[in-house]
Design a protein around this motif. Structure first.
Motif, PDB file in Angstrom:
ATOM      1  N   VAL A  37       0.829  -1.200   0.000  1.00  0.00           N
ATOM      2  CA  VAL A  37       0.000   0.000   0.000  1.00  0.00           C
ATOM      3  C   VAL A  37       0.867   1.255   0.000  1.00  0.00           C
ATOM      4  O   VAL A  37       1.866   1.330   0.718  1.00  0.00           O
ATOM      5  CB  VAL A  37      -0.936   0.026   1.236  1.00  0.00           C
ATOM      6  N   VAL A  38       0.464   2.219  -0.801  1.00  0.00           N
ATOM      7  CA  VAL A  38       1.032   3.571  -0.738  1.00  0.00           C
ATOM      8  C   VAL A  38      -0.009   4.449  -0.050  1.00  0.00           C
ATOM      9  O   VAL A  38      -1.181   4.489  -0.451  1.00  0.00           O
ATOM     10  CB  VAL A  38       1.351   4.140  -2.133  1.00  0.00           C
ATOM     11  N   SER A  73      11.973   9.912  -7.336  1.00  0.00           N
ATOM     12  CA  SER A  73      12.838   9.008  -6.575  1.00  0.00           C
ATOM     13  C   SER A  73      11.993   7.992  -5.807  1.00  0.00           C
ATOM     14  O   SER A  73      12.343   6.800  -5.749  1.00  0.00           O
ATOM     15  CB  SER A  73      13.694   9.819  -5.602  1.00  0.00           C
ATOM     16  N   PHE A  74      10.883   8.449  -5.255  1.00  0.00           N
ATOM     17  CA  PHE A  74       9.945   7.558  -4.556  1.00  0.00           C
ATOM     18  C   PHE A  74       9.399   6.511  -5.527  1.00  0.00           C
ATOM     19  O   PHE A  74       9.351   5.317  -5.213  1.00  0.00           O
ATOM     20  CB  PHE A  74       8.806   8.398  -3.955  1.00  0.00           C
ATOM     21  N   ALA A  75       8.994   6.959  -6.715  1.00  0.00           N
ATOM     22  CA  ALA A  75       8.450   6.052  -7.735  1.00  0.00           C
ATOM     23  C   ALA A  75       9.509   5.036  -8.183  1.00  0.00           C
ATOM     24  O   ALA A  75       9.208   3.863  -8.408  1.00  0.00           O
ATOM     25  CB  ALA A  75       7.943   6.859  -8.922  1.00  0.00           C
ATOM     26  N   LEU A  98       1.847   8.836 -10.497  1.00  0.00           N
ATOM     27  CA  LEU A  98       2.619   7.735  -9.922  1.00  0.00           C
ATOM     28  C   LEU A  98       2.363   6.442 -10.699  1.00  0.00           C
ATOM     29  O   LEU A  98       3.300   5.691 -10.999  1.00  0.00           O
ATOM     30  CB  LEU A  98       2.247   7.552  -8.447  1.00  0.00           C
ATOM     31  N   VAL A  99       1.114   6.189 -11.044  1.00  0.00           N
ATOM     32  CA  VAL A  99       0.756   5.005 -11.845  1.00  0.00           C
ATOM     33  C   VAL A  99       1.492   5.033 -13.180  1.00  0.00           C
ATOM     34  O   VAL A  99       2.015   4.016 -13.648  1.00  0.00           O
ATOM     35  CB  VAL A  99      -0.773   4.930 -12.061  1.00  0.00           C
ATOM     36  N   TRP A 100       1.534   6.197 -13.783  1.00  0.00           N
ATOM     37  CA  TRP A 100       2.195   6.364 -15.081  1.00  0.00           C
ATOM     38  C   TRP A 100       3.691   6.062 -14.967  1.00  0.00           C
ATOM     39  O   TRP A 100       4.266   5.354 -15.795  1.00  0.00           O
ATOM     40  CB  TRP A 100       1.955   7.781 -15.586  1.00  0.00           C
ATOM     41  N   PHE A 101       4.332   6.595 -13.931  1.00  0.00           N
ATOM     42  CA  PHE A 101       5.771   6.387 -13.749  1.00  0.00           C
ATOM     43  C   PHE A 101       6.095   4.915 -13.473  1.00  0.00           C
ATOM     44  O   PHE A 101       7.118   4.402 -13.925  1.00  0.00           O
ATOM     45  CB  PHE A 101       6.309   7.243 -12.594  1.00  0.00           C
ATOM     46  N   PHE A 117      -6.855   8.028 -18.798  1.00  0.00           N
ATOM     47  CA  PHE A 117      -6.320   7.277 -19.947  1.00  0.00           C
ATOM     48  C   PHE A 117      -5.093   6.458 -19.573  1.00  0.00           C
ATOM     49  O   PHE A 117      -4.710   5.519 -20.286  1.00  0.00           O
ATOM     50  CB  PHE A 117      -5.964   8.253 -21.083  1.00  0.00           C
ATOM     51  N   ILE A 118      -4.474   6.775 -18.451  1.00  0.00           N
ATOM     52  CA  ILE A 118      -3.286   6.055 -17.998  1.00  0.00           C
ATOM     53  C   ILE A 118      -3.631   4.626 -17.573  1.00  0.00           C
ATOM     54  O   ILE A 118      -2.822   3.706 -17.693  1.00  0.00           O
ATOM     55  CB  ILE A 118      -2.618   6.837 -16.837  1.00  0.00           C
ATOM     56  N   TYR A 119      -4.857   4.431 -17.107  1.00  0.00           N
ATOM     57  CA  TYR A 119      -5.256   3.123 -16.578  1.00  0.00           C
ATOM     58  C   TYR A 119      -5.639   2.173 -17.712  1.00  0.00           C
ATOM     59  O   TYR A 119      -6.388   2.526 -18.617  1.00  0.00           O
ATOM     60  CB  TYR A 119      -6.421   3.288 -15.603  1.00  0.00           C
ATOM     61  N   SER A 120      -5.142   0.949 -17.616  1.00  0.00           N
ATOM     62  CA  SER A 120      -5.465  -0.051 -18.644  1.00  0.00           C
ATOM     63  C   SER A 120      -6.892  -0.561 -18.483  1.00  0.00           C
ATOM     64  O   SER A 120      -7.499  -1.058 -19.434  1.00  0.00           O
ATOM     65  CB  SER A 120      -4.482  -1.224 -18.556  1.00  0.00           C
ATOM     66  N   LYS A 121      -7.420  -0.429 -17.270  1.00  0.00           N
ATOM     67  CA  LYS A 121      -8.810  -0.841 -17.023  1.00  0.00           C
ATOM     68  C   LYS A 121      -9.500   0.222 -16.175  1.00  0.00           C
ATOM     69  O   LYS A 121      -9.023   0.568 -15.088  1.00  0.00           O
ATOM     70  CB  LYS A 121      -8.843  -2.191 -16.302  1.00  0.00           C
ATOM     71  N   LYS A 122     -10.598   0.745 -16.686  1.00  0.00           N
ATOM     72  CA  LYS A 122     -11.332   1.799 -15.987  1.00  0.00           C
ATOM     73  C   LYS A 122     -12.695   1.281 -15.530  1.00  0.00           C
ATOM     74  O   LYS A 122     -13.439   0.697 -16.312  1.00  0.00           O
ATOM     75  CB  LYS A 122     -11.491   3.026 -16.894  1.00  0.00           C
TER      76      LYS A 122
END
Length: 336
Positions: A37-38, A73-75, A98-101, A117-122
């Motif tokens: 978890v983040v 750096s966190f990513a 963060l998801v994108w990185f 649009f970054i998510y492969s499933k919406k």
């Protein structure tokens, strides 16, 4: 197959608690799933107390990870964990970034997320669903029994501490009230809460006030002049300790705020009082023994999803039209 799954929830305490049923459900799908978890610093305690969570990574978005360089750096450190899947109940721009990185092949989020649009499933974010159900749908939940209780592991030393506090303060019969909220228009007026307190004291109950450190003053105003009949524990207990304390209370009366969801983790009777927001937003108490009250005969209500710092039309009728007598009558029925 062992999947390493990352759940991103960097919202406030209430949102964190309502993310636990999702995490628990993902774990039940496959016991071998490794779930990280983040979260933000203030909710770390909650996720660390979940037996379904492997590791917790704290994103200090207002602190050391505020700059783009530190955020990257966190990513980069997270990326080393080679996640097979990301699930993000949080819909913010920073979360989507963060998801994108992280660039994980399977990333699940809501259609109303920033940069969706970054998510492969919406997944459709439906305001008519409870928040627990909305989150569960991110893991393809399709059943009817969505009322999963947030599961918190309470250490034995914490249980003993709370038992000791209850004995020391002679709390044989008490109710709890959490009068605070991040948003002023979500907080029932203190002068009206005092009427509720007066009633229960008159019926030989003690009243325990609970909340965070920043709510100690407002709890002090609520408890003023009631002597030892009202005890202010605001800011004196951790989140986990507060949840354990709630288990001994006859009822918790609170606003549309985090204590409602702490009450669900404690699985107690909760009476949630709605002022400027409405239950249909999906954050109401959902166990069978709980109830909520909301005066909805106003054109101006709701005035916002999160509430506001002051009433936009300077009447605050959503609170004042909901009488202390109504709260008292409902609470008494719930207790009996």
């Amino acid at each position: 197959m062992n999947n390493r799954i990352l759940i991103i929830q960097t919202a406030f305490l209430g949102d964190a608690l309502l993310t636990l049923p999702l995490i628990q459900y993902v774990k039940t799908i496959n016991k071998k799933n490794i779930i990280d978890v983040v979260c933000i610093p203030s909710t770390k305690e909650i996720f660390k107390a979940s037996s379904s969570v492997n590791s917790v990574f704290v994103l200090e978005k207002r602190g050391k990870h505020k700059s783009l360089k530190s955020f990257l750096s966190f990513a980069k450190e997270l990326k080393k964990n080679s996640y097979t899947k990301i699930i993000s109940p949080h819909r913010s721009f920073r979360t989507s970034l963060l998801v994108w990185f992280l660039n994980v092949k399977e990333a699940v989020g809501f259609d109303k997320s920033s940069m969706s649009f970054i998510y492969s499933k919406k997944i459709t974010h439906n305001w008519s669903d409870h928040e627990v159900l909305r989150n569960l749908k991110l893991a393809d939940f399709s059943g009817s029994d969505w009322r999963i209780k947030p599961d918190i592991s309470i250490p034995e030393n914490t249980k003993e501490k709370i038992k000791r506090l209850i004995t020391e303060n002679n709390l044989d019969k008490f109710i709890m009230i959490a009068p605070g909220s991040v948003w002023n228009t979500k907080a029932y007026p203190i002068e009206l809460y005092r009427i509720v307190v007066e009633y229960f004291i008159g019926k030989d109950f003690k009243v325990v006030l609970t909340g965070g450190k920043n709510e100690f003053e407002i709890c002090g105003l609520l408890g003023k002049d009631f002597n030892d009949k009202v005890i202010n524990f605001s800011g004196k207990l951790s989140i986990i300790e507060s949840i354990e304390f709630m288990k001994y209370s006859k009822i918790l009366i609170c606003n549309d705020s985090a204590p409602t969801h702490m009450g669900m983790a404690a699985d107690i009777s909760v009476l949630t009082v709605y002022c400027s927001t409405v239950p249909s937003f999906g954050f109401y108490p959902y166990n069978e023994k709980s109830r909520y009250l909301s005066y909805d005969e106003l054109k101006c209500k709701p005035c916002g999803i999160h509430g506001k710092q002051s009433c936009p039309i300077n009447t605050f009728e959503c609170a004042y039209k909901l009488t202390p007598g109504t709260i008292i009558d409902t609470a008494v029925k719930m207790i009996s």
